[in-house]
Design an enzyme around this catalytic site. Structure first.
Site, short mmCIF file in Angstrom:
data_model
loop_
_atom_site.label_atom_id
_atom_site.label_comp_id
_atom_site.label_asym_id
_atom_site.label_seq_id
_atom_site.Cartn_x
_atom_site.Cartn_y
_atom_site.Cartn_z
NE ARG A 10 10.96 10.00 0.55
CZ ARG A 10 9.50 9.24 1.58
NH1 ARG A 10 9.54 8.25 1.97
NH2 ARG A 10 10.29 9.81 3.00
CE LYS A 61 6.56 3.84 -7.00
NZ LYS A 61 7.90 4.10 -5.69
NE ARG A 74 2.00 0.97 8.14
CZ ARG A 74 2.78 0.98 9.21
NH1 ARG A 74 3.84 2.24 9.11
NH2 ARG A 74 2.08 1.17 10.59
#
Length: 339
Positions: free
Chosen positions: A135, A200, A337
Site C-alpha cells: 500500500r 506484520k 500507526r
C-alpha cells in the site's frame, strides 16, 4: 454447471533452478554428483545455480564432500495440486489457477492480462516476485520459498464505490484460513495488514478497475511471510513475524494446501461481500481488530490527528474518537500507526 479451473505452470526463465529446488525439496543432503547426474549438468554448473538460488534468498547449505541441503522441506508451488484442493464452490467460480516462476508483481501481471469470462475469477501465484508492491507504493520484500504470494482477480456487477471494505474482507479470509491450520493470535490492522505479536505477518493490496457504477473488477494481492531468511529480514524496515515463528511446533503449512484453502475462503467471502456488502463482516472484524481501543495517529493532508480507534463503520472506514469528537478515516486516504 460444475466446472474445473484450468491450470497452467508458466514457463520459467531458468528451468534448472526449479529442477534443483525440486531435487533438494525434502530437506535431505544431496551430493553434488547426484545432482549433476539427475539434472544432466556439470558440478560447476550445479555450483553456479546454487549461488544464484542463494542470491534469491534461498538458504542452501553446502560443504566439500558433504553435498547440498535446504534448511527445511520446500513445497514447490503446483497449479494442479492447488486446483485439486479447491472447494467445490471455488472450482466453479475460479476459471484458472496459474503458477509462475518469476514475475514483477502478481497484481500487475494479472492486471495486464485480458480478463477471463466476466462470470469467473482467476488466480496467479509466483515463486519469485521481483517488484512486489504494498500500500502507498511500499515495497513488499519476499525471498524464494519464504512467502506465499498470490493475486486473485474477481469481477463485480456493482460499481467501484460498492467495494469499500474489500481489503478488510480479504484480511478476514486470511485470518480464518490460518485459524483452520491451527495458527491463532493473528489480528487485522486497518486497513490491510495482518499482525501477530504486534508485528506484520501479511499484507494485502487491492487494486480496482472498471466502471464507477459497474461492472468493475478487483485484483486482490496477498503476501504472507512463511519463513523469513536473514538476508530478506535485513531489507524490511518495520517489525515483522512469520508463520514459522507462530505455528504450533514451528510447522509451516504446505504452501499448496494453504493457497487452495485461501482461494476457497476468498471465493466464499467475496460472494457474501458482493451480496451483503461489508456490513455483514463488522462483527467478525471487531473480533480480530488489532487497533481496537488503541491510540492511533492519522497523518492526513489536513494534518496530524490522534485519538482512540473504536472500530470500523458499515463501509469499512476506521472510526477514531478524538479530543474534538469522532471522525472517520477512509480506506486508502491516510496511513495509521499505533502510538
Amino acid at each position: 454447471m460444475f466446472t474445473h479451473p484450468t491450470t497452467q505452470t508458466i514457463l520459467q526463465p531458468d528451468k534448472i533452478q526449479r529442477a534443483l529446488i525440486e531435487a533438494l525439496a525434502t530437506g535431505a543432503v544431496v551430493s553434488g554428483n547426484d545432482l549433476s547426474y539427475q539434472l544432466g549438468i556439470s558440478r560447476a554448473a550445479i555450483w553456479k545455480r546454487i549461488m544464484s538460488l542463494r542470491a534469491l534468498g534461498l538458504e542452501v547449505s553446502g560443504n566439500a564432500g558433504g553435498g547440498y541441503q535446504l534448511p527445511f522441506p520446500y513445497n514447490t508451488l503446483d497449479a494442479d495440486v492447488i486446483a485439486s484442493k479447491l472447494s467445490a464452490q471455488a472450482r466453479e467460480l475460479i476459471a484458472d489457477v496459474d503458477v509462475a516462476w518469476q514475475v514483477d508483481s502478481t497484481n500487475s501481471a494479472l492486471m495486464r492480462r485480458a480478463p477471463v469470462d466476466h462470470r469467473f475469477g482467476s488466480a496467479l501465484l509466483v515463486e519469485i516476485q521481483t517488484a512486489g508492491r504494498g500500500r502507498r507504493g511500499r515495497v513488499w520484500q519476499s525471498a524464494i520459498g519464504g512467502s506465499l504470494v498470490l493475486s486473485l482477480r474477481w469481477n463485480f456487477d456493482r460499481g467501484m464505490s460498492a467495494l469499500a471494505g474489500l481489503s478488510l474482507v480479504a484480511g478476514l479470509s486470511v485470518v480464518a484460513v490460518l485459524r483452520d491450520f491451527g495458527i491463532d493470535g493473528v489480528g487485522l490492522k486497518w486497513p490491510n495488514d495482518l499482525v501477530a505479536d504486534r508485528r506484520k505477518l501479511a499484507g494485502i493490496l487491492v487494486e480496482i478497475g472498471g466502471e464507477a457504477q459497474g461492472p468493475c473488477h478487483a485484483v486482490i494481492g496477498i503476501g504472507i511471510n512463511m519463513r523469513i531468511d536473514p538476508a530478506t529480514a535485513a531489507g524490511i524496515d518495520q517489525p515483522w513475524i512469520d508463520l514459522h515463528s507462530i505455528a504450533p511446533g514451528g510447522l509451516v503449512p504446505n504452501r499448496n494446501w494453504l493457497a487452495a484453502a485461501l482461494l476457497s475462503q476468498l471465493a466464499q467471502s467475496l460472494i457474501q461481500f458482493d451480496i451483503e456488502g461489508f456490513a455483514s463482516f463488522t462483527d467478525e472484524q471487531a473480533r480480530y481488530d488489532a487497533l481496537l481501543g488503541k491510540r492511533v495517529c492519522v497523518d492526513a493532508n489536513s494534518g496530524l490527528r490522534c485519538g482512540i480507534a473504536i472500530g470500523v463503520d458499515p463501509r469499512g472506514a476506521l472510526r477514531v474518537r478524538g479530543d474534538d469528537g469522532e471522525f472517520l478515516v477512509e480506506t486508502g486516504e491516510v496511513s495509521v500507526r499505533a502510538e
